[in-house]
Design a protein around this motif. Structure first.
Motif, PDB file in Angstrom:
ATOM      1  N   PHE A 172       0.854  -1.249   0.029  1.00  0.00           N
ATOM      2  CA  PHE A 172       0.005   0.121   0.009  1.00  0.00           C
ATOM      3  C   PHE A 172       0.991   1.190  -0.095  1.00  0.00           C
ATOM      4  N   ARG A 173       0.698   2.263  -1.160  1.00  0.00           N
ATOM      5  CA  ARG A 173       1.593   3.206  -1.203  1.00  0.00           C
ATOM      6  C   ARG A 173       0.929   4.439  -0.926  1.00  0.00           C
ATOM      7  N   PRO A 174       1.097   5.121   0.113  1.00  0.00           N
ATOM      8  CA  PRO A 174       0.095   6.254   0.469  1.00  0.00           C
ATOM      9  C   PRO A 174       0.786   7.622   0.300  1.00  0.00           C
ATOM     10  N   ASP A 180      14.584   7.451  -8.495  1.00  0.00           N
ATOM     11  CA  ASP A 180      13.517   8.075  -8.799  1.00  0.00           C
ATOM     12  C   ASP A 180      12.574   7.535  -9.983  1.00  0.00           C
ATOM     13  N   ASP A 181      11.544   6.903  -9.359  1.00  0.00           N
ATOM     14  CA  ASP A 181      10.718   6.371 -10.371  1.00  0.00           C
ATOM     15  C   ASP A 181       9.788   7.290 -11.329  1.00  0.00           C
ATOM     16  N   GLN A 182       9.963   8.598 -11.326  1.00  0.00           N
ATOM     17  CA  GLN A 182       9.401   9.517 -12.178  1.00  0.00           C
ATOM     18  C   GLN A 182      10.229   9.506 -13.260  1.00  0.00           C
ATOM     19  N   MET A 191      11.722   7.040 -16.406  1.00  0.00           N
ATOM     20  CA  MET A 191      11.553   5.745 -17.368  1.00  0.00           C
ATOM     21  C   MET A 191      12.515   4.798 -16.916  1.00  0.00           C
ATOM     22  N   HIS A 192      12.029   3.614 -16.819  1.00  0.00           N
ATOM     23  CA  HIS A 192      12.814   2.435 -16.290  1.00  0.00           C
ATOM     24  C   HIS A 192      12.366   1.224 -16.451  1.00  0.00           C
ATOM     25  N   VAL A 193      12.981   0.190 -16.495  1.00  0.00           N
ATOM     26  CA  VAL A 193      12.596  -1.212 -16.227  1.00  0.00           C
ATOM     27  C   VAL A 193      12.824  -1.698 -14.731  1.00  0.00           C
ATOM     28  N   ASP A 194      12.029  -2.375 -14.093  1.00  0.00           N
ATOM     29  CA  ASP A 194      12.096  -2.646 -12.718  1.00  0.00           C
ATOM     30  C   ASP A 194      13.626  -3.737 -12.544  1.00  0.00           C
ATOM     31  N   ALA A 195      14.407  -3.525 -11.734  1.00  0.00           N
ATOM     32  CA  ALA A 195      15.500  -4.631 -11.347  1.00  0.00           C
ATOM     33  C   ALA A 195      15.876  -4.301 -10.045  1.00  0.00           C
ATOM     34  N   LEU A 238       5.536  -9.918 -12.225  1.00  0.00           N
ATOM     35  CA  LEU A 238       4.014  -9.647 -12.723  1.00  0.00           C
ATOM     36  C   LEU A 238       3.605  -8.761 -11.700  1.00  0.00           C
ATOM     37  N   ARG A 239       3.063  -7.496 -12.081  1.00  0.00           N
ATOM     38  CA  ARG A 239       2.678  -6.657 -11.038  1.00  0.00           C
ATOM     39  C   ARG A 239       1.081  -6.139 -11.302  1.00  0.00           C
ATOM     40  N   VAL A 240       0.261  -6.113 -10.305  1.00  0.00           N
ATOM     41  CA  VAL A 240      -1.135  -5.779 -10.191  1.00  0.00           C
ATOM     42  C   VAL A 240      -1.254  -4.445  -9.480  1.00  0.00           C
ATOM     43  N   PHE A 241      -1.664  -3.351 -10.117  1.00  0.00           N
ATOM     44  CA  PHE A 241      -1.912  -2.101  -9.315  1.00  0.00           C
ATOM     45  C   PHE A 241      -3.352  -1.642  -9.354  1.00  0.00           C
ATOM     46  N   THR A 242      -3.695  -0.971  -8.257  1.00  0.00           N
ATOM     47  CA  THR A 242      -4.860  -0.300  -8.373  1.00  0.00           C
ATOM     48  C   THR A 242      -4.725   1.101  -7.600  1.00  0.00           C
ATOM     49  N   PRO A 252      -5.949  10.804 -10.638  1.00  0.00           N
ATOM     50  CA  PRO A 252      -5.414   9.650 -11.307  1.00  0.00           C
ATOM     51  C   PRO A 252      -4.089   9.385 -10.750  1.00  0.00           C
ATOM     52  N   ARG A 253      -3.606   8.344 -11.198  1.00  0.00           N
ATOM     53  CA  ARG A 253      -1.984   7.639 -10.843  1.00  0.00           C
ATOM     54  C   ARG A 253      -1.401   7.834 -12.418  1.00  0.00           C
ATOM     55  N   VAL A 254      -0.650   8.672 -12.657  1.00  0.00           N
ATOM     56  CA  VAL A 254      -0.176   9.046 -14.021  1.00  0.00           C
ATOM     57  C   VAL A 254       1.185   8.404 -14.215  1.00  0.00           C
ATOM     58  N   TRP A 255       1.160   7.617 -15.318  1.00  0.00           N
ATOM     59  CA  TRP A 255       2.275   7.033 -15.729  1.00  0.00           C
ATOM     60  C   TRP A 255       2.693   7.467 -17.000  1.00  0.00           C
ATOM     61  N   ARG A 256       3.795   7.333 -17.303  1.00  0.00           N
ATOM     62  CA  ARG A 256       4.442   6.934 -18.717  1.00  0.00           C
ATOM     63  C   ARG A 256       4.844   5.969 -19.155  1.00  0.00           C
ATOM     64  N   THR A 268       8.435  -0.591 -20.214  1.00  0.00           N
ATOM     65  CA  THR A 268       9.229   0.654 -19.731  1.00  0.00           C
ATOM     66  C   THR A 268       8.183   1.753 -19.131  1.00  0.00           C
ATOM     67  N   HIS A 269       8.362   2.052 -17.922  1.00  0.00           N
ATOM     68  CA  HIS A 269       7.465   3.056 -17.393  1.00  0.00           C
ATOM     69  C   HIS A 269       8.049   3.874 -16.366  1.00  0.00           C
ATOM     70  N   ALA A 270       7.333   4.848 -16.069  1.00  0.00           N
ATOM     71  CA  ALA A 270       7.394   5.926 -14.910  1.00  0.00           C
ATOM     72  C   ALA A 270       6.274   6.371 -14.272  1.00  0.00           C
ATOM     73  N   VAL A 271       6.321   6.773 -12.866  1.00  0.00           N
ATOM     74  CA  VAL A 271       4.952   7.132 -12.365  1.00  0.00           C
ATOM     75  C   VAL A 271       5.280   8.713 -12.221  1.00  0.00           C
ATOM     76  N   MET A 272       4.405   9.677 -12.549  1.00  0.00           N
ATOM     77  CA  MET A 272       4.527  11.038 -12.518  1.00  0.00           C
ATOM     78  C   MET A 272       3.788  11.718 -11.309  1.00  0.00           C
ATOM     79  N   PHE A 330      -1.902   7.069  -3.084  1.00  0.00           N
ATOM     80  CA  PHE A 330      -2.910   6.049  -2.615  1.00  0.00           C
ATOM     81  C   PHE A 330      -3.134   4.857  -3.872  1.00  0.00           C
ATOM     82  N   MET A 331      -2.125   3.903  -3.610  1.00  0.00           N
ATOM     83  CA  MET A 331      -2.114   2.825  -4.771  1.00  0.00           C
ATOM     84  C   MET A 331      -1.961   1.686  -3.846  1.00  0.00           C
ATOM     85  N   MET A 332      -2.461   0.478  -4.318  1.00  0.00           N
ATOM     86  CA  MET A 332      -2.100  -1.001  -3.620  1.00  0.00           C
ATOM     87  C   MET A 332      -1.484  -1.674  -5.169  1.00  0.00           C
TER      88      MET A 332
HETATM   89  C1  SIN Z   1       7.135   1.917 -10.491  1.00  0.00           C
HETATM   90  O1  SIN Z   1       7.325   0.697 -10.364  1.00  0.00           O
HETATM   91  O2  SIN Z   1       7.970   2.604 -10.972  1.00  0.00           O
HETATM   92  C2  SIN Z   1       6.284   2.530  -9.461  1.00  0.00           C
HETATM   93  C3  SIN Z   1       4.796   2.527  -9.876  1.00  0.00           C
HETATM   94  C4  SIN Z   1       4.039   3.529  -9.078  1.00  0.00           C
HETATM   95  O3  SIN Z   1       4.230   3.735  -7.936  1.00  0.00           O
HETATM   96  O4  SIN Z   1       2.926   3.572  -9.586  1.00  0.00           O
END
Ligand code: SIN
Ligand code: FE
Length: 315
Positions: free
Chosen positions: A133-135, A148-150, A152-156, A168-172, A180-184, A266-270, A274-276
């Motif tokens: 849970f990420r508040p 900095d997950d803002q 772009m990266h791949v998880d490692a 494998l990840r499930v997000f809500t 919104p939770r804004v990703w790139r 490849t992702h980033a969270v901008m 409140f995400m699980m």
């Molecule tokens: C990430 O894995 O880079 C974080 C994703 C997120 O917090 O939404």
């Protein structure tokens, strides 16, 4: 003309024509009645993000009170619920912590049900990580470039070599204020790997042994793990790529779910709060199409085996 084609894409919602959409929308309304489709399996195994706009986490009214940043213990990045039911990283009263554990546990069961229905090929093979849970508010979080997950990266994982095990990840998103939770989301793994592999520092078995002896890593870092970390770091430190790399912005609204292999997409969270998240580990080679995996792609690009203690790497 070259300059015009490099116009920053992440201010726009629409992907550029050069990129096939990295998002696949699925209109499930029920977590436990997900059903498989070969094209969805192929999409997630190709590194796409499966997006479920109608699959919200049903937050109970009393749980709204738990959506506070100070439910996080000082100095922690997130709250986690272990497989043993033990809650870590939480602040708040004993009652609040109990309610939080119940909320996170409900999400865990739903996430597991979703994946069992959606990806039955993986059944019995997935190993469940703690549920998180990420508040914290993403956009006010100050972090080093590497953390900095803002960007772009791949998880490692720096300390936990995984030898090609899949993440494998499930997000809500459960933001109660509509944020919104804004990703790139960027290009496919192979394109990015081809761009950044030439900049990767070579793997050195003696270095991997040293890191292991010093307990920087929990086991010997394989060449695969080394290269994944190199891609992660090279991507994050490349300002040009961060700004101008092919990508699209994707706002995940509250009451939605998304699923991806985060070691591949490849992702980033901008922004957002409140995400699980539920991580499920899939052993290497257990994909429906193992040839699409980062391990297979990197192995092909490098031209030698990348896992197996010291395999071909006694340098
Ligand atoms: C990430 O894995 O880079 C974080 C994703 C997120 O917090 O939404
Ligand atoms: Fe990530």
């Amino acid at each position: 003309a070259v300059r015009r084609r490099r116009v920053v894409a992440h201010h726009r919602r629409t992907p550029r024509a050069v990129m096939n959409s990295p998002i696949v929308e699925i209109d499930f309304t029920d977590w436990q009645q997900a059903h498989p489709r070969p094209e969805w399996t192929a999409a997630v195994e190709a590194g796409k993000v499966l997006y479920f706009p109608k699959l919200g986490f049903d937050l109970q009214p009393a749980e709204r009170a738990l959506l506070r940043e100070d439910m996080l213990a000082a100095g922690k990045r997130n709250v986690s619920l272990g497989a043993d039911g033990v809650l870590k990283g939480a602040a708040g009263s004993a009652d609040e912590q109990q309610a939080l554990a119940a909320m996170i546990g409900r999400f865990r069961a739903q996430a597991q049900g979703l994946i069992d229905g959606l990806l039955p090929e993986y059944k019995g093979q997935l190993r469940m990580a703690p549920t998180s849970f990420r508040p914290k508010q993403v956009e006010t979080r100050a972090q080093s470039v590497r953390a900095d997950d803002q960007r772009m990266h791949v998880d490692a994982f720096p300390s936990r070599p995984n030898y090609g095990e899949r993440i494998l990840r499930v997000f809500t998103n459960l933001n109660p204020h509509g944020a919104p939770r804004v990703w790139r989301v960027g290009e496919d793994f192979e394109t990015v790997a081809r761009q950044f592999l030439p900049q990767a520092k070579p793997y050195r078995l003696w270095q991997a042994r040293l890191l292991n002896a010093l307990h920087v890593t929990k086991s010997l870092r394989s060449e695969y793990d080394h290269l994944m970390l190199q891609l992660h770091d090279r991507m994050k430190f490349d300002e040009q790529y961060q700004k101008n790399g092919t990508q699209m912005t994707m706002p995940f609204p509250p009451g939605s779910v998304w699923v991806c292999f985060s070691d591949q997409a490849t992702h980033a969270v901008m922004s957002g709060q409140f995400m699980m998240e539920q991580t499920l580990y899939l052993p290497p080679g257990r994909e429906v199409n193992p040839q699409a995996s980062p391990l297979a792609i990197l192995t092909r690009l490098v031209g030698r085996p990348l896992v197996g203690v010291g395999a071909g790497s006694a340098r």
